[in-house]
Enzyme design. Structure first.
Site, PDB file in Angstrom:
ATOM      1  N   ARG A   1      40.662  27.989  36.930  1.00 20.76           N
ATOM      2  CA  ARG A   1      41.638  28.752  37.554  1.00 20.76           C
ATOM      3  C   ARG A   1      43.120  29.050  36.982  1.00 20.76           C
ATOM      4  O   ARG A   1      43.315  30.104  36.644  1.00 20.76           O
ATOM      5  CB  ARG A   1      41.974  28.393  39.063  1.00 20.76           C
ATOM      6  CG  ARG A   1      40.646  28.753  39.816  1.00 20.76           C
ATOM      7  CD  ARG A   1      41.299  28.259  41.378  1.00 20.76           C
ATOM      8  NE  ARG A   1      39.946  28.723  42.110  1.00 20.76           N
ATOM      9  CZ  ARG A   1      39.924  28.251  43.576  1.00 20.76           C
ATOM     10  NH1 ARG A   1      40.624  27.324  43.881  1.00 20.76           N
ATOM     11  NH2 ARG A   1      39.062  28.882  44.256  1.00 20.76           N
TER      12      ARG A   1
ATOM     13  N   LYS B   1      23.506  27.100  56.058  1.00 24.29           N
ATOM     14  CA  LYS B   1      23.591  27.712  57.304  1.00 24.29           C
ATOM     15  C   LYS B   1      23.566  29.124  57.536  1.00 24.29           C
ATOM     16  O   LYS B   1      24.224  29.936  56.926  1.00 24.29           O
ATOM     17  CB  LYS B   1      24.742  27.050  58.231  1.00 24.29           C
ATOM     18  CG  LYS B   1      24.717  25.432  58.146  1.00 24.29           C
ATOM     19  CD  LYS B   1      25.766  25.220  59.259  1.00 24.29           C
ATOM     20  CE  LYS B   1      25.580  23.852  59.836  1.00 24.29           C
ATOM     21  NZ  LYS B   1      26.673  23.388  60.650  1.00 24.29           N
TER      22      LYS B   1
ATOM     23  N   GLY C   1      36.343  31.930  49.551  1.00 26.00           N
ATOM     24  CA  GLY C   1      36.167  32.787  50.768  1.00 26.00           C
ATOM     25  C   GLY C   1      36.364  34.346  50.630  1.00 26.00           C
ATOM     26  O   GLY C   1      35.752  35.074  51.389  1.00 26.00           O
TER      27      GLY C   1
END
Length: 397
Positions: free
Chosen positions: A41, A198, A374
């Site tokens: 980053r 999940k 995200g």
């Protein structure tokens, strides 16, 4: 997506002598001693900083790091290690300023790093007074932190509202271009790979993609739930039986459009989850009650590789199995190689995906690697990110 770009301002000669505030994403992992363990980053933020300096701007850069408590600065929250690494990469001193919201002294052609912005009271709630203070520090606000683009915070959204000029830095602009190419105007067939432990965490993404993609490849624990939905045994594997109905709905959505969710025909199983577990390749119909499904089998992997070879665009989020253990890495390795060799435009994102790309050394073979976790997932979900929204509004006047 129409946003003002920092590169446009530079070409127009509007940056020289201006105070430029860059919101970067310098949130890097550190070990217990505070040493940076992975600096992607920081390296990704360098082009924007160098552009601003070369254009003759007075440059301020800030970022969050970790999860500090607002209003309480602790040494472990400091950007000091980042300042040192930036100095090495830029070949110049990078002063680090604390308590900077009331004013910053920086001359044109100079650079300062502003201490962890999440320590400022009101940052996360996008406090208007804080955002206006930040906006008053600069003539031009440059958002170059895609990893934070899904958060409406003072240093990402509020400052963009109130700064004289708000624009997208080169990293954010590249994300916008790659996302548009992959999802808004894709070359077809469009193939999406969504894997993870999940279904519940990625259900809305699966539904959103099911309305748009030509093939939806599922992997990991998500694939186990889809196997259950297809009437296959999964032993004691990680799955969400209560979401079988949702998985069936996604399969039907795809089928109604003449598209598909390929279900594994063979899998790799073990009796325990460990680095020394013995791996067995079995047909998907032959999984035993004590088995854990930890990867797709070679036949399935070859079938999926064939789908990728014929793709026009590939979106990749998540490994196919427990690729950290070599005996359960075959599926991820095969798909990684297929994406690397495919002529399709590929965009990949998410922490585990980046780890797989690094493990198999295919960084140069992916069309675009997203720096946002995200934020990347929310884009796949079809959401408009707050950072994009406010920059679009500002560009529209």
């Amino acid at each position: 997506m129409k946003v003002l770009r920092f590169s446009d301002l530079i070409q127009q000669g509007r940056v020289a002598g201006q105070r430029v505030f860059i919101r970067a994403d310098l949130n890097v992992p550190q070990d217990d001693a505070g040493r940076i363990t992975e600096d992607t980053r920081i390296r990704a933020s360098i082009p924007c900083i160098e552009m601003a300096l070369a254009a003759g701007a007075a440059v301020m850069v800030t970022s969050h790091l970790g999860r500090p408590t607002e209003g309480e600065f602790k040494p472990e929250d400091s950007l000091a290690p980042v300042a040192r690494r930036l100095a090495e990469l830029l070949g110049r001193k990078v002063p680090l300023l604390q308590n900077w919201t009331d004013g910053v002294e920086v001359a044109p052609g100079e650079l300062v790093l502003l201490e962890n912005c999440r320590v400022n009271q009101g940052e996360k709630k996008n406090d208007e007074a804080l955002a206006r203070k930040m906006a008053a520090l600069c003539d031009i606000f440059v958002h170059d932190a895609f990893g934070t683009a899904h958060r409406a915070e003072a240093s990402t959204y509020g400052i963009a509202q109130y700064a004289k000029i708000a624009c997208a830095g080169p990293l954010l602009a590249a994300e916008i271009d790659a996302i548009t190419k992959a999802l808004k105007n894709p070359k077809r067939p469009l193939v999406a790979i969504v894997a993870g432990s999940k279904v519940s965490t990625k259900l809305s993404i699966l539904k959103s993609l099911a309305a748009n993609v030509d093939q939806l490849i599922v992997g990991g624990g998500i694939a186990n739930t889809f196997m259950l939905a297809s009437g296959l045994p999964i032993g004691k594997s990680l799955a969400e039986p209560d979401l079988v109905g949702e998985a069936k709905a996604v399969i039907e959505m795809m089928k109604a459009r003449g598209a598909a969710v390929p279900i594994p025909s063979d899998v790799v199983v073990a009796n325990e989850f460990s680095a020394i577990a013995r791996a067995n390749k079995v047909a998907a119909t032959e999984v035993q009650p004590d088995d854990l499904v930890l990867d797709i089998g070679p036949r399935t992997a070859a079938e999926l590789a064939g789908i990728i070879a014929r793709a026009g665009t590939v979106v990749w989020n998540g490994p196919m199995g427990v690729f950290e253990y070599d005996q359960f890495a075959g599926g991820t390795r095969t798909l990684a190689a297929a994406i690397a060799h495919s002529p399709a435009f590929s965009i990949a994102g998410g922490g585990d995906t980046l780890a797989a790309i690094a493990k198999y050394g295919i960084e140069k073979d992916i069309g675009y690697i997203s720096t946002g976790g995200g934020a990347f997932l929310e884009v796949l979900e079809g959401k408009t990110l707050p950072a994009f929204k406010i920059l679009e509004q500002r560009a529209a006047g």
